[in-house]
Write an enzyme that holds these catalytic residues in place. Structure first.
Site, short mmCIF file in Angstrom:
data_model
loop_
_atom_site.label_atom_id
_atom_site.label_comp_id
_atom_site.label_asym_id
_atom_site.label_seq_id
_atom_site.Cartn_x
_atom_site.Cartn_y
_atom_site.Cartn_z
N ASN A 102 12.42 4.74 -7.08
CA ASN A 102 13.25 3.65 -7.59
C ASN A 102 12.39 2.66 -8.34
O ASN A 102 11.23 2.43 -7.99
CB ASN A 102 14.02 2.95 -6.46
CG ASN A 102 13.24 1.82 -5.84
OD1 ASN A 102 13.24 0.70 -6.36
ND2 ASN A 102 12.56 2.10 -4.75
N ALA A 103 12.98 2.12 -9.40
CA ALA A 103 12.35 1.02 -10.13
C ALA A 103 13.42 -0.04 -10.36
O ALA A 103 13.80 -0.32 -11.50
CB ALA A 103 11.74 1.50 -11.43
N LEU A 126 13.32 -5.65 -8.08
CA LEU A 126 13.64 -6.87 -7.32
C LEU A 126 14.85 -7.62 -7.84
O LEU A 126 14.85 -8.85 -7.92
CB LEU A 126 12.42 -7.81 -7.29
CG LEU A 126 11.24 -7.34 -6.46
CD1 LEU A 126 10.04 -8.25 -6.69
CD2 LEU A 126 11.59 -7.31 -4.98
N CYS A 162 4.11 -7.23 -5.47
CA CYS A 162 4.47 -7.73 -6.80
C CYS A 162 3.24 -8.03 -7.63
O CYS A 162 2.20 -8.40 -7.10
CB CYS A 162 5.24 -9.05 -6.70
SG CYS A 162 6.48 -9.06 -5.48
N LYS A 168 4.08 -7.29 4.22
CA LYS A 168 4.44 -5.90 3.92
C LYS A 168 3.46 -5.33 2.90
O LYS A 168 3.37 -5.81 1.77
CB LYS A 168 5.87 -5.85 3.37
CG LYS A 168 6.35 -4.42 3.07
CD LYS A 168 7.85 -4.41 2.77
CE LYS A 168 8.34 -3.04 2.39
NZ LYS A 168 9.80 -3.01 2.16
N ASN A 214 4.96 0.15 2.00
CA ASN A 214 5.90 0.03 0.89
C ASN A 214 5.88 1.38 0.16
O ASN A 214 5.22 2.32 0.59
CB ASN A 214 5.45 -1.12 -0.01
CG ASN A 214 6.61 -1.74 -0.77
OD1 ASN A 214 7.55 -1.04 -1.16
ND2 ASN A 214 6.56 -3.04 -1.00
N GLY A 242 11.12 8.15 0.96
CA GLY A 242 11.88 9.24 1.56
C GLY A 242 11.01 10.08 2.48
O GLY A 242 9.80 9.86 2.60
N GLY A 302 8.22 4.24 6.23
CA GLY A 302 7.86 5.22 5.20
C GLY A 302 8.44 6.57 5.57
O GLY A 302 7.86 7.29 6.37
N GLY A 303 9.60 6.88 5.03
CA GLY A 303 10.21 8.19 5.24
C GLY A 303 10.83 8.43 6.60
O GLY A 303 11.20 9.55 6.92
#
Lengths: 244, 303
Positions: free
Chosen positions: B69-70, B73, B131, B166, B193, B218, B244-245
């Protein structure tokens, strides 16, 4: 939104790459034409969003095109198999705005949701005209079904092998009170430019979840940011903001 | 205290399952399909100072056992989160919630935290340091111990509530980043992340995602995430939140054995909106099968 398990009653080819799948079970969440379901297909990670073409009390019909790995796998599923389905997704078309003579304009795989819409509008006693656009005669599907409902149907083909030669916009004439459209984005833009009344557009976008959680399909509109999956897929003409 | 309860920075959770930020909105989409009060807590949509639309579309690409995903935010900005989202959240969720905050400068992180600090329902801050730092050449804060340290110190001054940093996995040495968090006053770290990834459309011969690259998540990333949780939990003395997944009760237990005090579930929510409910319901049976009487007792059990 509701998560249900539906059984495949039928999954047959209508053309070389367009299939019709009928699913039986709890379909009560599909309340309006233009809504969609999100199917879990084993072998691919994300669900596949498919618009609802028709429904009755205990079944829905999906008409979908094989465009990639997921829809290819979907086309090989046999009757009797049960699918994990998120149902009742999307806002759907607003039938109240149609006026007496609504015009429905569909291109290719954007045509299916207009079928349930036509049915609904005819039930309300409206005089429904439909323009169906295809590339060529061999790709035509659902034409007879629309005619059997009692719609006035015009077919266009890009190569002129059937019906009016050219794009759907070439077949738009005056006299309609409101329009509804679904199809590839270049077609939607052309329809936007050619139409003279208010209307509703159904958009397609790559989705993550299909129910408003991930923001993967947000677009800018004149009334703010909207998620195609949750606040759409239907947007009104006056709120659309074309980018690019 | 139940057999599944854990304590995260002084706040008791009924169970360790926490939907991850960006996959759960502000909760109410999910409250339509199940009572989200069964959750340990959840981490709400990453919030910045100003409203953000995010990146161009397409923002999503599918992968084997995962997705990229992009989104960038997208959020309504901290003021609208306070005036519109939190009142809606409060109606469907009655436990302390985790506020996920982001910023493009040290000052922005501190500003967002101090604006949210007065919100009673916020139990923890989860600070996303992935970020880009606009004053630091655009490199992610989370890739340098010194930049992370600045963010942690600034946020520490803005709130007395527990701060969870995070962490990004896109670094050469995640342990040194985690230690910088601990040394500068963080109460916990959460990791990982998303992993930076990309896909190319074979027909168009172009990247699938408009932003070219995006965050890979995932089930495919689970072993990478687990390894990092293990490394970090062995190296720091503050709690670690593992993610994470994660998509099953077994994954939750495995993360806890690697040192996680609590476990976040992200992408699984997008494919199955009831994923967290199913995990929470499956945990007691799985614990019994594995001879686990109290989930707390297995934290770091494999370290």
């Amino acid at each position: 939104m509701k998560q249900v398990f539906l059984e495949i009653k039928e999954n047959t080819a209508l053309t070389k790459d367009v299939f019709k799948m009928t699913l039986v079970g709890d379909v009560g969440e599909i309340k309006k034409p233009g809504q969609f379901v999100n199917l879990k297909i084993s072998g691919v990670f994300l669900r596949r969003p498919i618009s609802v073409c028709d429904r009755d009390e205990n079944s829905i019909t999906l008409v979908y095109k094989v465009v990639g790995k997921g829809t290819k796998m979907m086309s090989s599923l046999r009757e009797g198999k049960t699918l994990d389905v998120l149902t009742g997704l999307g806002n759907g078309y607003d039938c109240e705005k149609s006026g007496d003579k609504p015009l429905l304009i569909g291109g290719g795989v954007g045509i299916p949701p207009l079928y349930l819409l036509a049915k609904e509008l005819l039930n309300q006693g409206k005089n429904v005209s439909v323009i169906l656009g295809f590339n060529t005669a061999g790709e035509i599907f659902l034409k007879d079904e629309f005619e059997n409902l009692g719609c006035l149907v015009t077919v266009t083909t890009v190569d002129g092998s059937k019906g009016v030669k050219g794009f759907v916009t070439g077949a738009i004439e005056g006299g309609y009170t409101h329009f509804y459209t679904c199809g590839p984005e270049p077609m939607l833009k052309a329809v936007y430019g050619k139409t003279v009344t208010s209307g509703q557009f159904s958009f397609e976008e790559r989705m993550g979840c299909g129910f408003g959680a991930c923001m993967g399909c947000s677009c800018k509109t004149l009334t703010g940011y909207k998620r195609i999956c949750k606040d759409g897929p239907v947007l009104f003409k006056e709120e659309i903001l074309w980018e690019k | 205290m139940g057999k599944m309860s854990v304590n995260l920075c002084g706040i008791e959770l009924d169970n360790p399952v926490i939907p991850a930020s960006g996959t759960f909105g502000f909760g109410y989409e999910f409250a339509e399909i199940y009572d989200i009060n069964i959750l340990g807590t959840f981490s709400f949509k990453g919030t910045t100072k100003e409203a953000r639309f995010g990146n161009d579309l397409p923002r999503i690409a599918e992968c084997t056992q995962g997705m990229i995903n992009a989104v960038g935010l997208q959020n309504p900005g901290v003021e609208k989160v306070i005036s519109e989202e939190l009142p809606k959240l409060k109606k469907c969720f009655h436990k302390p919630v985790m506020a996920n905050v982001s910023g493009f400068s040290v000052e922005e992180y501190a500003h967002v935290c101090s604006r949210l600090d007065g919100e009673e329902q916020i139990g923890w801050f989860e600070v996303n340091v992935s970020c880009p730092n606009v004053h630091g050449g655009g490199m992610s804060f989370g890739t340098q111990p010194s930049a992370v340290a600045q963010v942690v110190s600034a946020v520490r001054k803005a709130t007395k509530k527990p701060i969870i940093i995070k962490l990004s996995p896109n670094v050469t040495d995640i342990v040194s980043i985690a230690k910088a968090c601990e040394d500068n006053g963080a109460d916990a770290v959460s990791l990982v992340n998303t992993l930076l990834g990309m896909r190319i459309d074979l027909k168009k011969r172009k990247p699938v995602i408009a932003n070219v690259m995006g965050g890979f998540s995932g089930p495919a990333i689970f072993p990478v995430a687990l390894r990092m949780v293990y490394q970090v939990s062995k190296a720091v003395n503050i709690p670690v939140v593992g993610m994470g997944g994660v998509s099953s009760a077994e994954d939750v237990i495995e993360m806890m054995l690697a040192g996680a005090t609590a476990v976040e579930v992200g992408t699984a929510n997008l494919v199955d909106p009831e994923a967290c409910k199913k995990i929470i319901e499956a945990l007691p049976q799985k614990m019994e099968e594995l001879g686990i009487d109290d989930l707390k007792s297995i934290i770091g059990g494999a370290c």
